[in-house]
Design a protein around this motif. Structure first.
Motif, PDB file in Angstrom:
ATOM      1  N   LEU A  36      31.908  -1.721  31.006  1.00  0.00           N
ATOM      2  CA  LEU A  36      31.056  -0.977  31.926  1.00  0.00           C
ATOM      3  C   LEU A  36      31.139   0.503  31.593  1.00  0.00           C
ATOM      4  O   LEU A  36      32.222   1.074  31.519  1.00  0.00           O
ATOM      5  N   ARG A  37      29.995   1.128  31.382  1.00  0.00           N
ATOM      6  CA  ARG A  37      29.949   2.559  31.056  1.00  0.00           C
ATOM      7  C   ARG A  37      29.389   3.391  32.202  1.00  0.00           C
ATOM      8  O   ARG A  37      29.608   4.592  32.254  1.00  0.00           O
ATOM      9  N   GLY A  38      28.630   2.761  33.096  1.00  0.00           N
ATOM     10  CA  GLY A  38      28.053   3.527  34.188  1.00  0.00           C
ATOM     11  C   GLY A  38      27.106   2.700  35.018  1.00  0.00           C
ATOM     12  O   GLY A  38      26.858   1.529  34.748  1.00  0.00           O
ATOM     13  N   LEU A  39      26.590   3.354  36.028  1.00  0.00           N
ATOM     14  CA  LEU A  39      25.546   2.782  36.883  1.00  0.00           C
ATOM     15  C   LEU A  39      24.480   3.854  36.987  1.00  0.00           C
ATOM     16  O   LEU A  39      24.794   5.025  37.235  1.00  0.00           O
ATOM     17  N   VAL A  40      23.257   3.477  36.752  1.00  0.00           N
ATOM     18  CA  VAL A  40      22.156   4.440  36.844  1.00  0.00           C
ATOM     19  C   VAL A  40      21.170   3.950  37.889  1.00  0.00           C
ATOM     20  O   VAL A  40      20.860   2.756  37.954  1.00  0.00           O
ATOM     21  N   THR A  41      20.737   4.865  38.740  1.00  0.00           N
ATOM     22  CA  THR A  41      19.794   4.531  39.803  1.00  0.00           C
ATOM     23  C   THR A  41      18.420   5.108  39.478  1.00  0.00           C
ATOM     24  O   THR A  41      18.291   5.988  38.609  1.00  0.00           O
TER      25      THR A  41
ATOM     26  N   GLY B 117      29.853  -7.495  39.838  1.00  0.00           N
ATOM     27  CA  GLY B 117      28.956  -7.339  40.971  1.00  0.00           C
ATOM     28  C   GLY B 117      28.671  -5.882  41.269  1.00  0.00           C
ATOM     29  O   GLY B 117      29.145  -4.985  40.580  1.00  0.00           O
ATOM     30  N   VAL B 118      27.873  -5.693  42.299  1.00  0.00           N
ATOM     31  CA  VAL B 118      27.574  -4.367  42.835  1.00  0.00           C
ATOM     32  C   VAL B 118      27.583  -4.505  44.343  1.00  0.00           C
ATOM     33  O   VAL B 118      27.033  -5.474  44.887  1.00  0.00           O
ATOM     34  N   VAL B 119      28.208  -3.565  45.025  1.00  0.00           N
ATOM     35  CA  VAL B 119      28.168  -3.541  46.483  1.00  0.00           C
ATOM     36  C   VAL B 119      27.370  -2.301  46.885  1.00  0.00           C
ATOM     37  O   VAL B 119      27.570  -1.224  46.324  1.00  0.00           O
ATOM     38  N   SER B 120      26.450  -2.492  47.814  1.00  0.00           N
ATOM     39  CA  SER B 120      25.578  -1.398  48.227  1.00  0.00           C
ATOM     40  C   SER B 120      25.721  -1.116  49.716  1.00  0.00           C
ATOM     41  O   SER B 120      26.234  -1.947  50.482  1.00  0.00           O
ATOM     42  N   LEU B 121      25.236   0.032  50.086  1.00  0.00           N
ATOM     43  CA  LEU B 121      25.205   0.405  51.495  1.00  0.00           C
ATOM     44  C   LEU B 121      24.410  -0.637  52.290  1.00  0.00           C
ATOM     45  O   LEU B 121      24.794  -1.012  53.390  1.00  0.00           O
ATOM     46  N   GLY B 122      23.341  -1.131  51.699  1.00  0.00           N
ATOM     47  CA  GLY B 122      22.548  -2.167  52.347  1.00  0.00           C
ATOM     48  C   GLY B 122      23.324  -3.457  52.551  1.00  0.00           C
ATOM     49  O   GLY B 122      23.224  -4.091  53.606  1.00  0.00           O
ATOM     50  N   ASP B 123      24.119  -3.855  51.543  1.00  0.00           N
ATOM     51  CA  ASP B 123      24.954  -5.053  51.680  1.00  0.00           C
ATOM     52  C   ASP B 123      25.906  -4.904  52.860  1.00  0.00           C
ATOM     53  O   ASP B 123      26.113  -5.843  53.643  1.00  0.00           O
TER      54      ASP B 123
ATOM     55  N   GLU C 182      33.542   8.911  50.419  1.00  0.00           N
ATOM     56  CA  GLU C 182      34.235   9.968  49.685  1.00  0.00           C
ATOM     57  C   GLU C 182      33.390  10.526  48.542  1.00  0.00           C
ATOM     58  O   GLU C 182      33.389  11.720  48.277  1.00  0.00           O
ATOM     59  N   HIS C 183      32.650   9.650  47.864  1.00  0.00           N
ATOM     60  CA  HIS C 183      31.880  10.056  46.693  1.00  0.00           C
ATOM     61  C   HIS C 183      30.388  10.205  46.982  1.00  0.00           C
ATOM     62  O   HIS C 183      29.617  10.501  46.060  1.00  0.00           O
ATOM     63  N   SER C 184      29.985   9.995  48.231  1.00  0.00           N
ATOM     64  CA  SER C 184      28.578  10.112  48.643  1.00  0.00           C
ATOM     65  C   SER C 184      27.650   9.285  47.757  1.00  0.00           C
ATOM     66  O   SER C 184      26.670   9.789  47.204  1.00  0.00           O
ATOM     67  N   VAL C 185      27.984   8.000  47.611  1.00  0.00           N
ATOM     68  CA  VAL C 185      27.157   7.088  46.818  1.00  0.00           C
ATOM     69  C   VAL C 185      26.717   5.906  47.675  1.00  0.00           C
ATOM     70  O   VAL C 185      27.367   5.565  48.662  1.00  0.00           O
ATOM     71  N   ARG C 186      25.628   5.292  47.270  1.00  0.00           N
ATOM     72  CA  ARG C 186      25.063   4.168  48.014  1.00  0.00           C
ATOM     73  C   ARG C 186      25.344   2.825  47.366  1.00  0.00           C
ATOM     74  O   ARG C 186      25.139   1.787  47.978  1.00  0.00           O
ATOM     75  N   ARG C 187      25.792   2.863  46.106  1.00  0.00           N
ATOM     76  CA  ARG C 187      26.104   1.639  45.362  1.00  0.00           C
ATOM     77  C   ARG C 187      27.354   1.872  44.526  1.00  0.00           C
ATOM     78  O   ARG C 187      27.523   2.951  43.961  1.00  0.00           O
TER      79      ARG C 187
ATOM     80  N   PRO D 222      36.667  -6.982  43.522  1.00  0.00           N
ATOM     81  CA  PRO D 222      36.132  -8.008  44.412  1.00  0.00           C
ATOM     82  C   PRO D 222      37.070  -8.357  45.565  1.00  0.00           C
ATOM     83  O   PRO D 222      36.618  -8.751  46.637  1.00  0.00           O
ATOM     84  N   GLY D 223      38.366  -8.190  45.376  1.00  0.00           N
ATOM     85  CA  GLY D 223      39.338  -8.498  46.416  1.00  0.00           C
ATOM     86  C   GLY D 223      39.630  -7.345  47.346  1.00  0.00           C
ATOM     87  O   GLY D 223      40.388  -7.487  48.306  1.00  0.00           O
ATOM     88  N   ASP D 224      39.023  -6.183  47.077  1.00  0.00           N
ATOM     89  CA  ASP D 224      39.246  -5.020  47.938  1.00  0.00           C
ATOM     90  C   ASP D 224      38.663  -5.260  49.325  1.00  0.00           C
ATOM     91  O   ASP D 224      37.633  -5.948  49.470  1.00  0.00           O
ATOM     92  N   ASP D 225      39.308  -4.695  50.321  1.00  0.00           N
ATOM     93  CA  ASP D 225      38.784  -4.757  51.687  1.00  0.00           C
ATOM     94  C   ASP D 225      37.465  -4.001  51.766  1.00  0.00           C
ATOM     95  O   ASP D 225      37.264  -3.000  51.070  1.00  0.00           O
ATOM     96  N   LEU D 226      36.588  -4.463  52.647  1.00  0.00           N
ATOM     97  CA  LEU D 226      35.319  -3.763  52.842  1.00  0.00           C
ATOM     98  C   LEU D 226      35.533  -2.325  53.299  1.00  0.00           C
ATOM     99  O   LEU D 226      34.787  -1.433  52.910  1.00  0.00           O
ATOM    100  N   GLU D 227      36.567  -2.109  54.091  1.00  0.00           N
ATOM    101  CA  GLU D 227      36.857  -0.745  54.547  1.00  0.00           C
ATOM    102  C   GLU D 227      37.135   0.180  53.370  1.00  0.00           C
ATOM    103  O   GLU D 227      36.741   1.340  53.378  1.00  0.00           O
ATOM    104  N   HIS D 228      37.823  -0.341  52.350  1.00  0.00           N
ATOM    105  CA  HIS D 228      38.083   0.463  51.157  1.00  0.00           C
ATOM    106  C   HIS D 228      36.776   0.821  50.460  1.00  0.00           C
ATOM    107  O   HIS D 228      36.566   1.969  50.046  1.00  0.00           O
ATOM    108  N   ALA D 229      35.875  -0.148  50.312  1.00  0.00           N
ATOM    109  CA  ALA D 229      34.579   0.111  49.678  1.00  0.00           C
ATOM    110  C   ALA D 229      33.798   1.165  50.464  1.00  0.00           C
ATOM    111  O   ALA D 229      33.198   2.070  49.877  1.00  0.00           O
TER     112      ALA D 229
END
Length: 140
Positions: free
Chosen positions: A45-50, A113-119, A96-101, A83-90
């Motif tokens: 993985l090198r990055g995520l681009v929106t 996977g990808v976890v989003s604000l919408g998810d 902290e980083h002001s990101v949506r995904r 994937p095993g991280d708590d949702l609170e951590h996500a």
């Protein structure tokens, strides 16, 4: 109620290689009906681009989208969760980083996977405006 990232993350990943042009990535986003694409080099993985990254970091900056590579439109900072991280951590990471995904990676740092604000909205508050919008079928 889901408690881990794996319970809410999207696993239908759309990926592109770092040397892909901004134009080809924008076309892929349109065709796949997604707003974010993972940038991978082999399994790494090198990055995520929106879609916003493509506009702000490439088009609005005056770069030629046909010759500018997607890696040039990616964020310099790679932020991930497991994937095993708590949702609170996500949620904390997104705040902290002001990101949506956020990409979700396994122990080998391969995208799973990808976890989003919408998810998170669908899981935590499905009747909120964001939950309703995120759960709705896309406008195509």
């Amino acid at each position: 109620m889901a408690q881990h990232v794996r319970d809410v993350m999207t696993t239908d990943l759309v990926t592109v290689e770092p040397q892909a042009s901004v134009t080809s990535v924008a076309e892929m986003m349109r065709d796949e009906d997604v707003g974010a694409v993972l940038v991978t080099d082999g399994e790494q993985l090198r990055g995520l681009v929106t879609d916003r990254d493509l506009i702000v970091r490439s088009v609005a900056a005056g770069h030629d989208p046909g010759s500018t590579t997607v890696i040039d439109a990616c964020s310099d900072e790679m932020i991930t969760v497991g994937p095993g991280d708590d949702l609170e951590h996500a949620i904390d990471v997104m705040r902290e980083h002001s990101v949506r995904r956020v990409p979700v990676v396994d122990q080998k740092q391969h995208a799973v996977g990808v976890v989003s604000l919408g998810d998170l909205a669908i899981e935590r508050d499905p009747h909120s405006a964001l939950g309703d919008i995120s759960a709705a079928s896309p406008n195509t």
